[in-house]
Enzyme design. Structure first.
Site, mmCIF file in Angstrom:
data_model
loop_
_atom_site.group_PDB
_atom_site.id
_atom_site.type_symbol
_atom_site.label_atom_id
_atom_site.label_comp_id
_atom_site.label_asym_id
_atom_site.label_seq_id
_atom_site.Cartn_x
_atom_site.Cartn_y
_atom_site.Cartn_z
ATOM 1 N N GLU A 250 12.786 -8.559 -1.824
ATOM 2 C CA GLU A 250 12.860 -7.295 -0.942
ATOM 3 C C GLU A 250 11.547 -7.726 0.160
ATOM 4 O OE1 GLU A 250 13.724 -2.826 0.009
ATOM 5 O OE2 GLU A 250 13.133 -3.736 -1.895
ATOM 6 N N CYS A 284 9.324 -0.761 4.513
ATOM 7 C CA CYS A 284 9.935 -2.286 4.995
ATOM 8 C C CYS A 284 11.052 -2.055 5.960
ATOM 9 C CB CYS A 284 10.201 -3.195 3.827
ATOM 10 S SG CYS A 284 11.324 -2.194 2.781
ATOM 11 N N GLU A 385 4.893 -7.479 11.198
ATOM 12 C CA GLU A 385 5.130 -6.149 10.542
ATOM 13 C C GLU A 385 3.773 -5.242 10.664
ATOM 14 O OE1 GLU A 385 7.498 -4.241 6.963
ATOM 15 O OE2 GLU A 385 6.160 -5.932 6.452
#
Length: 390
Positions: A250, A284, A385
């Site tokens: 993940e 996330c 990110e």
């Protein structure tokens, strides 16, 4: 100062290195606990103990219903300790106490869910073209599951791995982030209190190369579940590949909010704010890109800016605080670098963009909620990110 040991085989175990490292509060910057600094020897011991527990009659002979009952007992203990667990996690990663308390309550619900699922995992009879042959599938546990979890939501992200692994009859070794180990060790303590056989739940603390990599590479590790950044995920996948281990990753994201002109603008603005500024953007699935239809762009951005500039920023232990500190010094510095990169690339800084300092901001590990417009898809700020309130 509190000292946390490894939890291996149902016992609190000193690190074989004899070394410890401090964990600090992001808001105050004060060290409040010492964590065992694990190494390969500790990692190997944990996997071997978990494998022995997997084969032991104390665990392997339990029915699925009995495993479910243990998970249900653990869920009840978590409910009894919501406030204490929430305070420990908030102290470790700086997340808002209001947000953490809600997450811990949800952690209990995940264990309740999988307690009910434990005895619903069934195979099937498979129809074939031979009348005298009985053909069926049966699901069996894999063995030792290694769970490697990050610092932003330790209890929640550990639970998403731990609860299904135990419901299916596996044993587990958890390697929490070196920044946020305390709440996971407290969870292991509750699992022991719930009555899980010794060695079924283990926690080894420390750093990636010294603990995480040996756990992944160990020949008795059957499955690896990892949550973290894409570089860490690549390393886990590479280390697991040599043993053909099952892997679940993940990783990070750059999730878009997309708003058209027929939307309820007021609600969409609130949704965009919750999506990126909750947890100071350290999730996330943060809605870090906002794609707006041209004819609502200016109105939407103006409303967004108006609300963002009134946000209550400060001490995360206060329930009225809306935006707390960045969890680690390294992440704080990375966010500020990414903001400068966005300006250098030509994006338009609408608001925010600076570090905050002063008595109300503790040690100063804060970043103003930040909005850029005029961002092109080829900009790094659009592709990478940030993991912050940007």
């Amino acid at each position: 100062m509190q000292r946390y040991q490894h939890f291996i085989g149902g016992e609190w175990v000193e690190p074989s290195s004899g070394e410890w490292f401090e964990t600090t509060e992001p808001f105050s910057g004060h060290a409040w606990a010492e964590i065992a600094k694990g190494n390969e020897r500790d990692a190997n011991r944990a996997v071997e103990v978990a494998h022995e527990a997997f084969l032991s009659p104390e665990w392997s002979s339990l029915t699925a219903t009995q495993r479910g009952a243990l998970l249900r007992k653990l869920a009840g203990l978590i409910e009894d300790n919501v406030e204490r667990l929430g305070m420990i996690e908030q102290r470790d990663n700086g997340k808002l106490i209001a947000e953490v308390a809600g997450q811990v309550r949800n952690v209990a619900q995940w264990f309740y869910y999988y307690s009910g699922l434990a005895d619903k995992i069934g195979g099937e009879v498979v129809p074939i073209n031979k009348a005298d042959v009985f053909n069926y599938t049966k699901y069996e546990p894999l063995g030792v599951v290694v769970a490697i979890t990050p610092w932003n939501s330790p209890l929640a992200l550990t639970t998403w791995k731990m609860a299904p692994a135990l419901a299916a009859g596996n044993t587990i070794v958890i390697k929490p982030s070196e920044y946020t180990s305390a709440s996971i060790l407290e969870l292991a303590k509750l699992a022991d209190e719930a009555g899980f056989p010794k060695g079924v739940v283990n926690v080894v603390t420390g750093f990636g190369q010294e603990v995480g990599e040996p756990l992944v590479r160990h020949p008795l590790t059957a499955k690896v579940a990892f949550t973290g950044g894409d570089i860490g995920g690549q390393k886990v996948n590479e280390a697991a590949a040599s043993g053909l281990k099952k892997v679940t990753l993940e990783l990070g994201g750059k999730s878009p909010n997309i708003v058209f002109d027929d939307a309820d603008i007021e609600q969409a603005v609130k949704g965009a704010i919750a999506g990126i500024f909750g947890a100071s953007g350290q999730t996330c699935m943060a809605g870090s890109r906002l794609l707006l239809q041209d004819n609502i762009h200016d109105e939407f951005v103006a409303k967004l800016k108006e609300i963002v500039e009134t946000a209550k920023i400060g001490d995360p232990s206060r329930y009225e605080t809306q935006i707390g500190p960045i969890a680690t010094r390294a992440q704080h510095e990375k966010i500020l670098r990414m903001i400068e990169m966005g300006k250098d690339e030509g994006a338009n800084l609408v608001c925010g963009g600076k570090a905050l300092s002063g008595p109300e901001f503790g040690q100063g590990q804060f970043v103003e909620p930040t909005i850029f417009t005029g961002v092109r898809n080829d900009m790094k700020i659009a592709q990478q990110e940030v993991f912050g309130p940007v």
